[in-house]
Design a protein around this motif. Structure first.
Motif, short mmCIF file in Angstrom:
data_model
loop_
_atom_site.label_atom_id
_atom_site.label_comp_id
_atom_site.label_asym_id
_atom_site.label_seq_id
_atom_site.Cartn_x
_atom_site.Cartn_y
_atom_site.Cartn_z
N GLU A 204 0.82 -1.21 0.00
CA GLU A 204 0.00 0.00 0.00
C GLU A 204 0.85 1.26 0.00
N ILE A 205 1.75 1.32 -0.99
CA ILE A 205 2.64 2.46 -1.12
C ILE A 205 2.82 2.81 -2.59
N PHE A 206 2.87 4.09 -2.88
CA PHE A 206 3.20 4.57 -4.21
C PHE A 206 4.72 4.70 -4.29
N TYR A 207 5.28 4.35 -5.43
CA TYR A 207 6.70 4.58 -5.63
C TYR A 207 6.91 5.04 -7.06
N GLY A 208 7.93 5.86 -7.26
CA GLY A 208 8.19 6.39 -8.58
C GLY A 208 9.65 6.65 -8.82
N LYS A 209 9.96 7.02 -10.07
CA LYS A 209 11.34 7.35 -10.42
C LYS A 209 11.34 8.33 -11.58
N LEU A 210 12.41 9.12 -11.64
CA LEU A 210 12.59 10.03 -12.77
C LEU A 210 12.96 9.22 -13.99
N ILE A 211 12.47 9.63 -15.15
CA ILE A 211 12.83 8.97 -16.39
C ILE A 211 13.55 9.96 -17.30
N GLY A 212 14.33 9.42 -18.21
CA GLY A 212 15.00 10.26 -19.19
C GLY A 212 16.34 10.81 -18.72
N ILE A 213 16.83 10.35 -17.56
CA ILE A 213 18.16 10.76 -17.10
C ILE A 213 18.95 9.50 -16.75
N ASN A 214 20.27 9.64 -16.66
CA ASN A 214 21.11 8.48 -16.38
C ASN A 214 21.13 8.08 -14.90
N GLN A 215 20.96 9.04 -14.00
CA GLN A 215 20.98 8.74 -12.58
C GLN A 215 19.65 8.12 -12.15
N LEU A 216 19.73 7.30 -11.09
CA LEU A 216 18.51 6.73 -10.53
C LEU A 216 18.03 7.64 -9.42
N VAL A 217 16.89 8.27 -9.63
CA VAL A 217 16.28 9.16 -8.63
C VAL A 217 14.87 8.62 -8.38
N THR A 218 14.64 8.20 -7.15
CA THR A 218 13.36 7.57 -6.80
C THR A 218 12.68 8.33 -5.68
N PHE A 219 11.41 7.98 -5.45
CA PHE A 219 10.63 8.59 -4.37
C PHE A 219 9.48 7.67 -4.05
N GLU A 220 8.90 7.85 -2.86
CA GLU A 220 7.74 7.04 -2.48
C GLU A 220 6.89 7.78 -1.47
N ALA A 221 5.64 7.34 -1.35
CA ALA A 221 4.70 7.96 -0.41
C ALA A 221 3.50 7.04 -0.23
N THR A 222 2.71 7.33 0.78
CA THR A 222 1.53 6.50 1.06
C THR A 222 0.24 7.09 0.51
N THR A 223 0.26 8.38 0.10
CA THR A 223 -0.93 8.99 -0.49
C THR A 223 -0.55 9.67 -1.80
N ALA A 224 -1.53 9.90 -2.64
CA ALA A 224 -1.28 10.58 -3.91
C ALA A 224 -0.76 12.00 -3.67
N HIS A 225 -1.33 12.69 -2.71
CA HIS A 225 -0.87 14.05 -2.39
C HIS A 225 0.59 14.03 -1.96
N ASP A 226 0.94 13.11 -1.07
CA ASP A 226 2.31 13.01 -0.60
C ASP A 226 3.27 12.55 -1.70
N LEU A 227 2.76 11.76 -2.65
CA LEU A 227 3.59 11.30 -3.76
C LEU A 227 4.05 12.48 -4.61
N LYS A 228 3.13 13.39 -4.87
CA LYS A 228 3.47 14.58 -5.65
C LYS A 228 4.55 15.39 -4.94
N GLN A 229 4.41 15.60 -3.65
CA GLN A 229 5.41 16.34 -2.89
C GLN A 229 6.74 15.59 -2.85
N ALA A 230 6.69 14.28 -2.72
CA ALA A 230 7.92 13.48 -2.70
C ALA A 230 8.65 13.58 -4.04
N PHE A 231 7.89 13.63 -5.12
CA PHE A 231 8.47 13.83 -6.45
C PHE A 231 9.17 15.18 -6.52
N TYR A 232 8.48 16.24 -6.11
CA TYR A 232 9.08 17.57 -6.11
C TYR A 232 10.36 17.59 -5.27
#
Length: 109
Positions: free
Chosen positions: A18-46
């Motif tokens: 029950e967790i959202f996780y994401g990563k930046l695409i289109g770059i060589n480095q691995l940059v990831t983020f995660e959150a438990t709500t959609a609102h928090d996911l957006k902030q974690a991405f930022y």
């Protein structure tokens, strides 16, 4: 997908944890983020983009740009000839850019 400061990320939901996780695409480095709500996911991405840029600045590293604005396209010679002919004197780059914009329609902003 989400965008921020020119960076693009994809994300998924892990239904078991029950967790959202994401990563930046289109770059060589691995940059990831995660959150438990959609609102928090957006902030974690930022935050992940801001942290990546801050890390690069602190370490005198040029951050990867997600999209440089150039790419190679391989097509057969007849299609290449027809595209040049259809461009009517403008550059082939401009012709292809216009064709992509037309194909994207309302998605191009």
């Amino acid at each position: 997908m989400m965008t921020y400061k020119g960076y693009v990320a994809t994300y998924e939901l892990d239904t078991d944890d029950e967790i959202f996780y994401g990563k930046l695409i289109g770059i060589n480095q691995l940059v990831t983020f995660e959150a438990t709500t959609a609102h928090d996911l957006k902030q974690a991405f930022y935050d992940s983009v801001d942290d990546y840029l801050a890390f690069c600045a602190e370490n005198n590293i040029t951050p990867d740009k997600p999209f440089k604005g150039s790419f190679n396209v391989r097509i057969d010679s007849d299609l290449h000839r027809r595209a040049v002919m259809a461009s009517r004197g403008s550059s082939l780059n401009a012709f292809v850019a216009d064709a992509i914009k037309e194909k994207l329609g309302g998605l191009y902003a």
